[in-house]
Scaffold this active site. Structure first.
Site, short mmCIF file in Angstrom:
data_model
loop_
_atom_site.label_atom_id
_atom_site.label_comp_id
_atom_site.label_asym_id
_atom_site.label_seq_id
_atom_site.Cartn_x
_atom_site.Cartn_y
_atom_site.Cartn_z
N SER A 1 0.76 -1.66 0.03
CA SER A 1 0.12 0.02 0.03
C SER A 1 0.78 0.98 -0.17
CB SER A 1 -0.95 -0.04 0.92
OG SER A 1 -0.31 0.34 2.36
N LYS B 1 1.03 4.93 6.92
CA LYS B 1 0.54 5.36 5.47
C LYS B 1 0.86 6.78 5.97
CE LYS B 1 -3.35 2.31 4.79
NZ LYS B 1 -2.63 1.66 3.75
#
Length: 321
Positions: free
Chosen positions: A103, A173
């Site tokens: 990701s 993230k």
């Protein structure tokens, strides 16, 4: 006056038996040639000093001196100290984390090990736009992810920080917006923060769009929370996909473990993780600055009439007197 002579008593200066010394190569030694005034007990103690008896094969020359502890006896102590230091470092300074997914490509690859700064949050530092952060699952983000059951060794190594924990549900993230920001992204467009478009070419995965798979916004990020997105936009279940949960996709800063500052492993990928230049553009934090400065402006506006009223009262009092 001869060496060892006494004065004031008229005694002879030298005693032949005291001045006699063994010659080189003689069978006896100074310790074996008793001199006058040396008791038998003292003679028995000669040679028991730190130097020992060189002719005694059982004497290692360290009699009376504490012997050095062997390495194997000290090894458990050294290991204990090392483990304690590792635990303290993991708890208060830095901790290693493993990247389990794609990701955050191309910034981070699956299997990379990153070091996360845990010190600055202890001093009240808040996550900033553009930083890559590790945070605990806010609830519901990783419910469908099954982590493998760790063995005893893995649990121990993760406890002291030498290996990432597989039991804790942590995510990594990039921070796109912070408390007070307004963030949005329309299909075919770019991510905008406080009306400023982000140039994400330096870190977004090649060939990805900014948000075509899941447009969003505008969203006002509450104070004390952050909006996060993965660099591999079409392969990241980030804030966009959790807007139905409490927090509406934002993450509390209390859940943030720390900022990822360096890729430490593998060595051929050793590098730092700086904030991209697009997050330094002027005006990006204007809305937040205005919101922060508004109370101060209102405070000044409210203080001006109070000052004039006080001055008028004081002046009136002096005139009346």
């Amino acid at each position: 006056m001869a060496v060892g002579a006494r004065s004031g008593h008229g005694e002879p200066e030298d005693r032949p038996e005291q001045l006699a010394e063994p010659s080189v190569g003689s069978a006896g030694s100074a310790a074996e040639t008793p001199s006058a005034g040396v008791s038998a007990d003292m003679r028995d103690q000669v040679g028991e000093g730190p130097y020992g008896d060189p002719d005694d094969p059982g004497d290692d020359g360290a009699t009376g001196v504490r012997k050095q502890r062997s390495f194997w006896k000290e090894l458990p102590l050294l290991i204990g100290i090392a483990l304690l230091l590792a635990l303290l470092i993991k708890t208060f300074l830095v901790q290693a984390f493993s990247i389990p997914s794609d990701s955050m490509q191309d910034t981070l690859q699956r299997g990379d090990r990153v070091l996360v700064d845990k010190l600055t949050p202890w001093f009240g530092a808040e996550p900033e736009r553009g930083e890559v952060v590790v945070f605990h699952d806010p609830g519901g983000w990783l419910d469908s992810t099954q982590a493998p059951e760790p063995n005893v060794a893995q649990k121990f190594l993760s406890f002291i920080g030498l290996m990432p924990s597989s039991e804790e549900k942590d995510l990594i993230k990039r921070v796109i917006a912070v408390g007070g920001d307004t963030v949005e992204c329309k299909k075919g467009g770019s991510v905008q923060v406080n009306g400023k478009a982000l140039d994400e070419k330096s870190y977004i995965f090649p060939g990805n769009t900014a948000c075509d798979d899941e447009p969003f916004g505008p969203i006002k990020v509450p104070d004390g929370r952050i909006w996060v997105m993965g660099d591999h936009r079409q392969n990241s279940l980030d804030s966009r996909y959790h807007q139905e949960l409490p927090g509406h996709g934002t993450v509390s800063t209390d859940e943030v473990v720390g900022r990822a500052i360096v890729i430490a492993w593998p060595l051929n990928r050793l590098s730092t993780l700086p904030v991209p230049d697009t997050f330094d553009q002027s005006g990006l934090g204007a809305a937040s600055a205005v919101a922060t400065g508004a109370p101060a402006v209102l405070g000044v506006a409210g203080a001006v009439p109070l000052v004039f009223w006080r001055r008028r009262r004081l002046t009136g009092g002096r005139t009346a007197g």
